[in-house]
Design a protein around this motif. Structure first.
Motif, PDB file in Angstrom:
ATOM      1  N   ASN A 238       3.282  43.390  69.254  1.00 23.66           N
ATOM      2  CA  ASN A 238       4.423  42.218  69.274  1.00 23.66           C
ATOM      3  C   ASN A 238       5.591  42.696  69.221  1.00 23.66           C
ATOM      4  O   ASN A 238       6.155  43.105  68.104  1.00 23.66           O
ATOM      5  N   ILE A 239       6.681  42.514  69.905  1.00 24.64           N
ATOM      6  CA  ILE A 239       8.051  42.767  69.874  1.00 24.64           C
ATOM      7  C   ILE A 239       8.970  41.696  69.715  1.00 24.64           C
ATOM      8  O   ILE A 239       9.093  40.697  70.542  1.00 24.64           O
ATOM      9  N   TYR A 240       9.905  41.528  68.910  1.00 25.05           N
ATOM     10  CA  TYR A 240      10.738  40.268  68.507  1.00 25.05           C
ATOM     11  C   TYR A 240      12.187  40.836  68.154  1.00 25.05           C
ATOM     12  O   TYR A 240      12.442  41.942  67.465  1.00 25.05           O
ATOM     13  N   THR A 241      13.119  40.057  68.664  1.00 28.01           N
ATOM     14  CA  THR A 241      14.521  40.179  68.481  1.00 28.01           C
ATOM     15  C   THR A 241      14.698  39.586  67.261  1.00 28.01           C
ATOM     16  O   THR A 241      13.980  38.867  66.762  1.00 28.01           O
ATOM     17  N   ASP A 242      15.885  39.748  66.489  1.00 26.02           N
ATOM     18  CA  ASP A 242      16.184  39.372  65.272  1.00 26.02           C
ATOM     19  C   ASP A 242      16.276  37.621  65.397  1.00 26.02           C
ATOM     20  O   ASP A 242      15.737  37.079  64.390  1.00 26.02           O
ATOM     21  N   VAL A 243      16.666  37.045  66.655  1.00 24.51           N
ATOM     22  CA  VAL A 243      16.660  35.738  66.787  1.00 24.51           C
ATOM     23  C   VAL A 243      15.496  34.982  66.805  1.00 24.51           C
ATOM     24  O   VAL A 243      14.917  34.021  66.163  1.00 24.51           O
ATOM     25  N   GLN A 244      14.444  35.855  67.618  1.00 24.23           N
ATOM     26  CA  GLN A 244      13.143  35.216  67.523  1.00 24.23           C
ATOM     27  C   GLN A 244      12.296  35.579  66.298  1.00 24.23           C
ATOM     28  O   GLN A 244      11.704  34.536  65.794  1.00 24.23           O
ATOM     29  N   PHE A 245      12.750  36.403  65.388  1.00 19.43           N
ATOM     30  CA  PHE A 245      11.982  36.567  64.184  1.00 19.43           C
ATOM     31  C   PHE A 245      12.442  35.180  63.191  1.00 19.43           C
ATOM     32  O   PHE A 245      11.654  34.822  62.378  1.00 19.43           O
TER      33      PHE A 245
END
Length: 335
Positions: A238-245
């Protein structure tokens, strides 16, 4: 000094760079895998090692000898291709013996070596059959026997299992690994299948856009991908940007990217908070069975999270059901 050394290897076709400053060391007796998506340069690198492709620049050393300019037949390298290229008018015995006859070995030596190698690859009962009379898996083992009977310094395998069905493929992965270890052959295996690389390798070299993205043993590659591409290609992170996190957890991330493996995510009790864990609430959007694993996709505030659990008789979630997830901080990697 490593048994095989590839130094600053560049390969260009016209103005297109297929390999870009590749540096690669392989130890004697290892089975290493060149892994990566189509077009990343892994097969080209293998062909440069074999001499079937000339390098644009750089040096290749085998057992201390500079073989960069050496013609293929003098490199003492065996190859097994995706198409096994067995001679249809020759029996298994004749196909396997072909290389020894070219080397003008005596009939007695040829007979003894062929007998031994057919026993090792499990083809003694098929010795007098023609390629059309044996299965795809048996043809693959015949091609392997033909490649190793001449005792090459290195065995190269260019996606030799890609045309075989899944069940037989798993069996042959184990067979190739067993034979390689039994004979202590230095082998280089090319594949785009990460599961195949994990099962067979002492070392994996992950290629992307003509460069080595990461080199590591299988467990290290899986647990500690060094780049976003490595995380996306190995283990289905699972890969997330800081905004998604922030959207998922309400927390701020001090890095640009956070990744974690689907099997590291746990279902938990409602509103349960624990030290050193990230928790989140979501809704089950899809459920897919992958063998003995159930892959849940959970919508967390508009962000999909993949969760892998063992397919067992215990309580399972249903599509549309609300749930709570937790992931330990130690199982997360940030970039």
């Amino acid at each position: 000094m490593a048994y095989i050394e590839m130094k600053q290897i560049v390969k260009k076709y016209g103005t297109t760079s297929v390999l870009k400053q590749i540096n690669l060391d392989i130890e004697k007796g290892q089975l290493v895998t060149l892994l990566g998506p189509s077009g990343c340069g892994k097969s080209t690198l293998l062909r440069c090692l074999s001499g079937l492709e000339e390098v644009t620049s750089g040096k290749i050393f085998l057992d201390g000898q500079d073989i960069t300019e050496l013609e293929p037949r003098k490199r003492e390298i065996g190859m097994v291709f995706q198409q096994y290229s067995l001679f249809p008018n020759m029996t298994v015995v004749q196909n396997v013996a072909f290389g020894l006859k070219l080397k003008k070995k005596s009939e007695g030596e040829i007979r003894e070596k062929v007998k031994n190698i057919l026993e090792i690859v499990g083809l003694s009962q098929q010795a007098d059959r023609y390629p059309t009379q044996i299965s795809g898996g048996q043809q693959q083992r015949a091609a392997l026997a033909r490649a190793i009977i001449t005792e090459p310094k290195v065995l190269l395998l260019d996606e030799p299992l890609s045309a075989i069905d899944a069940l037989l493929r798993r069996s042959l992965q184990n067979e190739i690994r067993r034979i390689q270890q039994e004979l202590n052959i230095t082998a280089v295996f090319v594949t785009h299948d990460q599961s195949e690389a994990m099962v067979m390798s002492d070392m994996i070299h992950l290629l992307y856009q003509g460069q080595i993205e990461q080199s590591a043993p299988p467990a290290e590659m899986y647990l500690h991908p060094k780049t976003r591409f490595a995380a996306s290609f190995i283990g289905n992170y699972n890969i997330y940007t800081d905004v998604q996190f922030h959207q998922m957890t309400g927390l701020k991330l001090d890095r640009e990217m956070l990744v974690f493996r689907p099997e590291a995510v746990m279902f938990c009790a409602p509103d349960r908070t624990e030290m050193n864990n990230y928790t989140m609430k979501g809704t089950i959007k899809s459920i897919i069975a992958h063998g003995n694993v159930l892959r849940y996709t959970v919508d967390v505030n508009g962000v999909p999270v993949n969760v892998d659990t063992l397919f067992q008789g215990e309580e399972r979630y249903e599509k549309g059901q609300e749930c709570y997830l937790k992931i330990a901080e130690k199982d997360c990697i940030s970039y």
